[in-house]
Motif scaffolding. Structure first.
Motif, short mmCIF file in Angstrom:
data_model
loop_
_atom_site.label_atom_id
_atom_site.label_comp_id
_atom_site.label_asym_id
_atom_site.label_seq_id
_atom_site.Cartn_x
_atom_site.Cartn_y
_atom_site.Cartn_z
N ASP A 17 47.03 44.27 44.12
CA ASP A 17 46.78 44.14 45.42
C ASP A 17 47.19 42.55 45.62
OD1 ASP A 17 46.18 43.39 48.13
OD2 ASP A 17 44.39 44.87 48.04
N MET A 18 48.40 42.22 46.14
CA MET A 18 48.73 40.76 46.13
C MET A 18 47.78 39.80 47.12
SD MET A 18 51.09 38.96 44.59
CE MET A 18 52.74 39.76 44.60
N SER A 19 47.56 40.68 48.33
CA SER A 19 46.84 39.92 49.19
C SER A 19 45.57 39.75 48.98
CB SER A 19 46.90 40.54 50.69
OG SER A 19 46.49 41.93 50.42
N ALA A 20 44.80 40.73 48.21
CA ALA A 20 43.51 40.43 47.50
C ALA A 20 43.31 39.28 46.57
CB ALA A 20 43.06 41.66 46.84
N CYS A 21 44.60 39.18 45.79
CA CYS A 21 44.72 38.08 44.69
C CYS A 21 44.69 36.49 45.41
CB CYS A 21 45.87 38.33 43.69
SG CYS A 21 45.91 37.21 42.59
N MET A 22 45.52 36.71 46.52
CA MET A 22 45.52 35.40 47.12
C MET A 22 44.24 35.11 47.87
SD MET A 22 49.46 35.66 48.67
CE MET A 22 50.93 35.83 47.72
N ALA A 23 43.85 35.96 48.49
CA ALA A 23 42.51 35.76 49.11
C ALA A 23 41.36 35.37 48.30
CB ALA A 23 41.97 36.88 49.84
N ALA A 24 41.56 35.88 47.14
CA ALA A 24 40.24 35.47 46.02
C ALA A 24 40.68 33.86 45.41
CB ALA A 24 40.83 36.28 44.71
N ALA A 25 41.95 33.52 45.46
CA ALA A 25 42.38 32.27 45.07
C ALA A 25 42.00 31.45 46.37
CB ALA A 25 43.85 32.31 44.67
N LEU A 26 42.14 31.65 47.54
CA LEU A 26 41.89 30.82 48.55
C LEU A 26 40.38 30.92 48.83
CD1 LEU A 26 44.82 31.88 50.84
CD2 LEU A 26 44.71 29.54 49.77
N ARG A 27 39.74 31.60 48.51
CA ARG A 27 38.22 31.40 48.31
C ARG A 27 37.54 30.44 47.57
NH1 ARG A 27 33.97 36.14 47.05
NH2 ARG A 27 31.99 34.78 47.15
N VAL A 28 38.11 30.26 46.27
CA VAL A 28 37.66 29.37 45.64
C VAL A 28 38.38 27.96 45.52
CG1 VAL A 28 36.92 31.10 43.81
CG2 VAL A 28 39.21 30.04 43.56
N ASN A 29 39.45 28.11 46.20
CA ASN A 29 40.19 26.76 46.49
C ASN A 29 41.03 26.89 47.75
OD1 ASN A 29 41.59 24.54 46.34
ND2 ASN A 29 42.61 24.78 44.43
N PRO A 30 40.52 26.38 48.84
CA PRO A 30 41.26 26.68 50.33
C PRO A 30 42.56 25.74 50.16
CG PRO A 30 38.93 26.10 50.36
CD PRO A 30 39.25 25.92 48.87
N HIS A 31 42.72 24.91 49.18
CA HIS A 31 43.87 24.01 49.37
C HIS A 31 45.02 24.51 48.38
CE1 HIS A 31 41.63 21.35 51.89
NE2 HIS A 31 40.55 21.17 50.80
N ILE A 32 44.61 25.61 47.37
CA ILE A 32 45.73 25.78 46.40
C ILE A 32 46.94 26.52 47.11
CG2 ILE A 32 45.01 28.30 46.12
CD1 ILE A 32 45.10 27.92 43.09
N GLN A 33 48.13 26.07 46.64
CA GLN A 33 49.32 26.68 47.18
C GLN A 33 49.62 27.93 46.11
OE1 GLN A 33 51.33 22.63 47.55
NE2 GLN A 33 52.03 23.71 49.30
#
Lengths: 301, 113
Positions: free
Chosen positions: A251-267
């Motif tokens: 689940d690509m969007s779930a993965c991206m959401a998880a990354a953004l949750r721990v780091n709102p600035h990550i690209q």
């Protein structure tokens, strides 16, 4: 003679470090401070930016732990207040590396990931695509073997292998040593491939411009939540092996959401080292970030 | 297990201190460790004796003072307790919490002779 690679014989391969335990010595060619550790290597190789067909293999072994002296004698018992950050030593070496890279005009990225995410394949592909545009060098970190550095050298660029021994991460002091063996010049790119480990390398600044975390789509979309420190420390996440997506339930969007949750600035960029998908965006990111680097001192540009 | 490196760094800091202040033995080292940081206190304790063996800190007792996690919630406009690094605010459930404590990792003090 090195028993691992045969350096000292007539072969083309010479390895610094490796198995000659106990051959500890001071090294006058380094310009940074040391804390005590043992070295197994016996001499310094100087690399040219454009290596000859017969590459000299280098590896630095940090398997030996620190040595310290025990001073006998007695003095009065007392409390000393210190209040010093435990990582302050590493951070001082990192600041030294950063200043040195900046002065040389070298843009450095620290690649971190779990083992098997495809870091080395990604680097090989990136180097192949970019080597005509700029000078590139690689510092490879692994507990053992020079396999990754050999893969990198096959692309024709300089690579120094650091073997950490039991160590689970690179530290700034090791990278300072490796920098002594590389020559890049202004506009150069330095890729540091950290030990495959999604935990420990997060805590150690190496002097890089950015940490890049590589996560492959075979690993599970919740990794950023399970190993938050690493994703919090990175500025860019590369979701690698996108060519496998049709075969997975990732689940690509779930993965991206998880990354953004721990780091709102990550690209986040989705890439495939195998097919090249998404890599032009990664190269554009490198170019944009490198252009933001302060000009070396004395450079009118 | 980067705790081994962390204890090696502690030994290096103690060596630094010995160059500044005259002592020959360390009886106790107190570390301050954030509860939601990256270092695991049990792992620090586990490797302490092995790493300090043969160094200036050989035989020293390790004390660890834990610092509870806390953050500033931008919604509640106050400091709230944090049980994990990227937890939502326990009061309002909002995600706009900036960690303010719990990431500490320092040598606080030591007892020497």
């Amino acid at each position: 003679m090195c028993t691992v690679c045969g350096c000292g014989t007539s072969g083309t391969v010479a390895k610094i470090g490796a198995e000659s335990a106990g051959a500890s010595h001071a090294e006058p060619h380094h310009n940074h401070d040391h804390y005590p550790h043992a070295h197994g290597h016996s001499h310094l190789h100087v690399h040219q930016p454009d290596p000859a067909p017969e590459h000299i293999v280098e590896a630095i072994d940090f398997g030996a732990g620190p040595a310290g002296g025990h001073a006998p004698g007695l003095s009065q018992e007392r409390m000393i207040s210190i209040e010093r950050d435990i990582l302050s030593k590493n951070d001082a070496f990192a600041a030294e590396n950063r200043a040195r890279l900046r002065a040389e005009g070298v843009f450095a990225l620290n690649f971190v990931s779990s083992p098997g995410s495809g870091k080395t394949s990604l680097l090989v592909r990136t180097i192949t695509d970019l080597r005509d545009r700029c000078l590139i060098a690689v510092i490879e970190g692994d507990q053992q073997t020079s396999h990754d550095a050999e893969r990198i050298r096959a692309t024709g660029v300089q690579a120094v292998q650091i073997n950490t021994g039991k160590g689970c991460h690179l530290d700034a002091h090791m990278v300072g040593h490796a920098l002594d063996h590389l020559s890049l010049g202004s506009g150069g790119l330095l890729f540091i491939e950290n030990v495959g480990n999604l935990v420990c390398p997060a805590a150690f600044d190496l002097g890089e411009a950015h940490k890049v975390v590589v996560l492959s789509v075979t690993e599970g979309e919740d990794k950023p939540l399970k190993y938050p420190d690493m994703f919090a420390a990175a500025d860019l996440m590369l979701l690698n092996k996108s060519d496998l997506l049709p075969h997975l339930e990732f689940d690509m969007s779930a993965c991206m959401a998880a990354a953004l949750r721990v780091n709102p600035h990550i690209q986040i960029l989705t890439v495939s080292a195998k097919t090249g998908e998404g890599l032009p965006a990664f190269y554009a990111w490198i170019e944009a970030r490198a252009s933001l680097m302060p000009a070396p001192a004395g450079d009118p540009a | 297990m980067h705790e081994v490196s962390l204890i090696e760094s502690v030994v290096a800091l103690v060596e630094d201190e010995r160059r500044k202040q005259d002592f020959s033995r360390v009886r106790m080292i107190k570390l301050r460790v954030g509860a939601i940081g990256h270092a695991e206190p049990d792992a620090l304790r586990f490797c302490f004796d092995a790493v300090t063996s043969g160094t200036i800190a050989d035989g020293a007792r390790l004390e660890i003072e834990m610092v509870a996690g806390a953050g500033w919630c931008a919604e509640c406009r106050r400091t709230v307790a944090l049980g994990e690094r990227f937890a939502a605010c326990p009061a309002c459930g909002g995600a706009r919490v900036r960690m303010t404590a719990g990431n500490e990792l320092s040598v606080a003090e030591m007892e020497v002779e």
